[in-house]
Design an enzyme around this catalytic site. Structure first.
Site, PDB file in Angstrom:
ATOM      1  CD  GLU A  86      -2.395   1.433   0.272  1.00  0.00           C
ATOM      2  OE1 GLU A  86      -2.569   2.577  -0.314  1.00  0.00           O
ATOM      3  OE2 GLU A  86      -3.301   0.300  -0.405  1.00  0.00           O
ATOM      4  CG  ASP A 113       4.577   0.622  -8.530  1.00  0.00           C
ATOM      5  OD1 ASP A 113       4.793   0.483  -9.232  1.00  0.00           O
ATOM      6  OD2 ASP A 113       3.172   1.754  -8.550  1.00  0.00           O
ATOM      7  CG  ASP A 136      -9.040   4.999  -8.054  1.00  0.00           C
ATOM      8  OD1 ASP A 136     -10.159   5.094  -8.836  1.00  0.00           O
ATOM      9  OD2 ASP A 136      -8.578   5.862  -7.537  1.00  0.00           O
ATOM     10  CG  ASP A 172     -18.368  -0.765  -6.068  1.00  0.00           C
ATOM     11  OD1 ASP A 172     -17.269  -0.883  -6.282  1.00  0.00           O
ATOM     12  OD2 ASP A 172     -18.805  -0.639  -5.417  1.00  0.00           O
ATOM     13  CD  GLU A 213     -18.471  -6.990   0.017  1.00  0.00           C
ATOM     14  OE1 GLU A 213     -18.233  -7.769  -1.014  1.00  0.00           O
ATOM     15  OE2 GLU A 213     -16.854  -7.600   0.023  1.00  0.00           O
TER      16      GLU A 213
END
Length: 231
Positions: A86, A113, A136, A172, A213
């Site tokens: 992260e 990264d 993202d 999603d 979520e």
């Protein structure tokens, strides 16, 4: 898809925003990072056995956010080692605090990264699995080139995941889910869809449902899981 084809990348999938870090998270960096953090330098290969102190299989999560899911999975599977990547410092600090609260010993973190680590930092077939949960989606059309899952990333995943290992993604955003399914389906010489050709998987019980979520589900967002096994 040819696993050996070089990965040329010019656009990153994230924008680094430092955000606000709390005093407790800062303390966690000072006290806990020396034990659970990996200060990786480009070009170095990680010795995963030495980092964890045992030969257990390693599962990587790319972009773990605040670490809620990764901490739960590490706690639920003490027989596995877990590596989290992260770039955002507050999220890393939050997970360090959670590691201490839960008394976890099978989790290591790297703030770098993820693509560079997949390219340069991991041995071939060194991972049993890779997770990519709710990356993202970059929903604006002009930004979609920033999405992390690309044919190049699929080749990198095939390099580091051992035969029989898994790649598990969830999103999603329906359009992104369809794009992921197409990209992975096109690499059927490298990965096999656990749900069958062209199908999404059911959410496995071992993937915890996050607050993010649950909120999306209440808003009517359908979550798609994709589970592929390395051939």
């Amino acid at each position: 898809m040819n696993e050996q084809q070089p990965y040329q990348r010019t656009i990153r999938s994230y924008v680094l925003r430092e955000g606000r870090i709390t005093l407790a998270q800062e303390r966690a960096f000072q006290d806990l990072w020396p034990r659970f953090g990996i200060d990786w330098k480009p070009g170095e290969l990680m010795d995963l056995g030495a980092l964890f102190g045992n030969p257990r299989p390693v599962y990587l999560e790319i972009g773990f956010g605040n670490g809620e899911t990764l901490a739960e999975m590490a706690a639920s599977h003490p027989e596995r080692n877990h590596l989290g990547i992260e770039v955002h410092r507050p999220g890393v600090g939050h997970l360090l605090m959670e590691i201490e609260r839960r008394g976890l010993t099978n989790l290591r973190l790297c703030r770098h990264d993820a693509v560079e680590i997949l390219e340069q930092g991991l041995e071939r077939a060194s991972l049993m699995g890779v997770y990519l949960f709710f990356p993202d989606p970059w929903p604006k059309r002009r930004h979609r080139k920033r999405r992390i899952l690309t044919p190049g990333l699929v080749r990198l995943l095939a390099r580091v995941i051992r035969p029989g290992g898994l790649f598990h993604a969830a999103t999603d955003w329906e359009q992104y889910a369809q794009q992921m399914l197409e990209l992975l389906g096109a690499a059927d010489d490298l990965f096999e869809n656990a749900a069958g050709p062209g199908a999404f998987a059911q959410r496995p019980k071992e993937r915890p449902m996050t607050r993010f979520e649950r909120r999306g589900t209440r808003l009517g967002h359908q979550v798609r899981d994709l589970i592929f096994h390395r051939r």
